[in-house]
Design a protein around this motif. Structure first.
Motif, PDB file in Angstrom:
ATOM      1  N   ARG A 105      -0.587  -3.752 -14.895  1.00 12.59           N
ATOM      2  CA  ARG A 105      -1.292  -2.288 -15.443  1.00 12.59           C
ATOM      3  C   ARG A 105      -1.450  -1.083 -14.765  1.00 12.59           C
ATOM      4  NH1 ARG A 105      -5.707  -4.840 -11.861  1.00 12.59           N
ATOM      5  NH2 ARG A 105      -6.535  -4.046 -10.929  1.00 12.59           N
ATOM      6  N   ASN A 106      -0.201  -1.481 -13.460  1.00  6.08           N
ATOM      7  CA  ASN A 106      -0.118  -0.121 -12.627  1.00  6.08           C
ATOM      8  C   ASN A 106       1.206   0.814 -13.368  1.00  6.08           C
ATOM      9  OD1 ASN A 106       0.521   2.173 -10.892  1.00  6.08           O
ATOM     10  ND2 ASN A 106       0.508   1.138  -9.521  1.00  6.08           N
ATOM     11  N   GLU A 107       0.696   1.696 -14.469  1.00  5.68           N
ATOM     12  CA  GLU A 107       1.704   2.045 -15.278  1.00  5.68           C
ATOM     13  C   GLU A 107       2.454   2.991 -14.257  1.00  5.68           C
ATOM     14  OE1 GLU A 107       0.339   4.615 -18.922  1.00  5.68           O
ATOM     15  OE2 GLU A 107      -0.494   2.000 -19.360  1.00  5.68           O
ATOM     16  N   ARG A 147       6.507  15.053  -6.098  1.00  5.25           N
ATOM     17  CA  ARG A 147       6.657  16.164  -5.111  1.00  5.25           C
ATOM     18  C   ARG A 147       8.176  15.481  -4.499  1.00  5.25           C
ATOM     19  NH1 ARG A 147       2.141  19.157  -2.848  1.00  5.25           N
ATOM     20  NH2 ARG A 147       3.391  19.099  -1.061  1.00  5.25           N
ATOM     21  N   GLY A 148       8.656  14.005  -4.604  1.00  7.69           N
ATOM     22  CA  GLY A 148       9.346  13.465  -3.470  1.00  7.69           C
ATOM     23  C   GLY A 148       8.708  13.008  -2.625  1.00  7.69           C
ATOM     24  N   ILE A 149       7.757  12.883  -2.395  1.00  9.76           N
ATOM     25  CA  ILE A 149       7.327  12.469  -1.132  1.00  9.76           C
ATOM     26  C   ILE A 149       7.059  10.739  -1.422  1.00  9.76           C
ATOM     27  CG2 ILE A 149       5.346  11.563   0.593  1.00  9.76           C
ATOM     28  CD1 ILE A 149       4.149  14.541  -0.662  1.00  9.76           C
ATOM     29  N   GLY A 150       7.304  10.106  -2.429  1.00  9.94           N
ATOM     30  CA  GLY A 150       6.999   8.131  -2.044  1.00  9.94           C
ATOM     31  C   GLY A 150       9.146   8.277  -2.303  1.00  9.94           C
ATOM     32  N   THR A 151       9.333   9.468  -3.191  1.00 11.21           N
ATOM     33  CA  THR A 151      10.968   8.504  -2.889  1.00 11.21           C
ATOM     34  C   THR A 151      11.092   8.620  -1.369  1.00 11.21           C
ATOM     35  OG1 THR A 151      11.210   9.419  -5.009  1.00 11.21           O
ATOM     36  CG2 THR A 151      13.536   8.863  -3.840  1.00 11.21           C
ATOM     37  N   ARG A 152      11.175   9.885  -0.049  1.00 15.36           N
ATOM     38  CA  ARG A 152      11.493   9.784   0.563  1.00 15.36           C
ATOM     39  C   ARG A 152      10.789   8.561   1.582  1.00 15.36           C
ATOM     40  NH1 ARG A 152      10.043  15.058   3.222  1.00 15.36           N
ATOM     41  NH2 ARG A 152      10.698  15.085   4.804  1.00 15.36           N
ATOM     42  N   HIS A 205       0.773  -1.437   0.361  1.00 16.74           N
ATOM     43  CA  HIS A 205       0.295   0.071   0.346  1.00 16.74           C
ATOM     44  C   HIS A 205       0.387   0.962   0.088  1.00 16.74           C
ATOM     45  CE1 HIS A 205      -3.791  -2.200   0.588  1.00 16.74           C
ATOM     46  NE2 HIS A 205      -3.474  -2.428   1.446  1.00 16.74           N
ATOM     47  N   VAL A 206       1.685   1.622  -1.213  1.00 19.37           N
ATOM     48  CA  VAL A 206       2.828   1.947  -0.962  1.00 19.37           C
ATOM     49  C   VAL A 206       1.771   3.634  -1.600  1.00 19.37           C
ATOM     50  CG1 VAL A 206       4.625   3.044  -2.329  1.00 19.37           C
ATOM     51  CG2 VAL A 206       5.118   1.339  -1.717  1.00 19.37           C
ATOM     52  N   CYS A 207       1.512   4.972  -1.319  1.00 20.19           N
ATOM     53  CA  CYS A 207       0.783   5.704  -1.768  1.00 20.19           C
ATOM     54  C   CYS A 207       0.631   7.166  -0.957  1.00 20.19           C
ATOM     55  CB  CYS A 207      -0.614   5.142  -1.280  1.00 20.19           C
ATOM     56  SG  CYS A 207      -1.064   5.925   0.012  1.00 20.19           S
TER      57      CYS A 207
END
Ligand SMILES: CC(C)(COP(=O)(O)OP(=O)(O)OC[C@H]1O[C@@H](n2cnc3c(N)ncnc32)[C@H](O)[C@@H]1OP(=O)(O)O)[C@@H](O)C(=O)NCCC(=O)NCCS
Length: 157
Positions: free
Chosen positions: A115-117, A86-91, A76-78
């Motif tokens: 299918r999750n491009e 804005r880099g929040i996912g990466t952080r 559930h990465v979201c």
């Protein structure tokens, strides 16, 4: 704009994180695994590895992260739609990886629907390896653990 802070997810964050999941198109939310009780159990077992991103006091991103003692897993990465790119996912992913490393875990894995491009573009951009030589197997142990796909009309099990 308020600063974004990244911190460990606690059981108290459940309501807000669950509400965020329900806005993420394509997410599969499981009746049991994603319930308050089961998420509390997951966090008790993995108290330092799951994460929330907050901006102005509001949760704008989260990751469930844990380890079975051998390998780490992300679920559930979201990031809220209006806060993306804005880099929040990466952080958040970096935070989880750092926590896993501190526990002596050497590999972390996750599942992305083919299918999750957006998701697949994200993982490739941040340096994760796509495994094309494996099949993924599951076996349902409880038929009450129904998956509801967000943004789609029907339910799957
Ligand atoms: C995937 C997700 C978590 C990324 O969060 P984010 O905060 O927007 O990610 P970042 O800003 O850290 O993006 C890092 C890089 O990934 C790539 N990327 C992210 N979103 C992308 C998109 N929509 N299209 C193409 N590349 C993308 C970009 O290269 C981006 O760097 P850039 O903005 O400098 O070009 C977010 O889009 C999301 O919540 N998606 C819906 C849920 C989901 O699919 N989760 C993954 C399940 S496997």
């Amino acid at each position: 704009m308020d600063e974004v802070t990244i911190s460990a997810m606690t059981e108290a964050d459940y309501d807000e994180v669950h509400a965020l999941w329900l806005t993420i198109r394509g997410f599969g939310i499981r009746a049991l695994d994603d319930s308050r009780e089961d998420i509390a159990r997951f966090i008790r077992r993995n108290p330092t590895t799951s994460v929330v991103a907050r901006q102005g006091g509001r949760i704008v991103g989260s990751i469930l992260c844990g380890s079975d003692g051998r390998q780490g897993a992300l679920y559930h990465v979201c990031v809220a739609r209006e806060c993306r790119r804005r880099g929040i996912g990466t952080r958040m992913v970096s935070y989880c990886m750092q926590q896993l490393r501190q526990m002596g875990i050497n590999r972390v894995a996750l599942i992305a629907f083919t299918r999750n491009e957006v998701g697949n573009a994200f993982w490739k951009k941040i340096g994760w390896n796509e495994k094309s030589d494996v099949n993924y197997y599951t076996f349902e142990l409880n038929d009450k653990n129904i998956t509801r796909f967000i943004g789609e009309e029907h339910e799957h099990s």
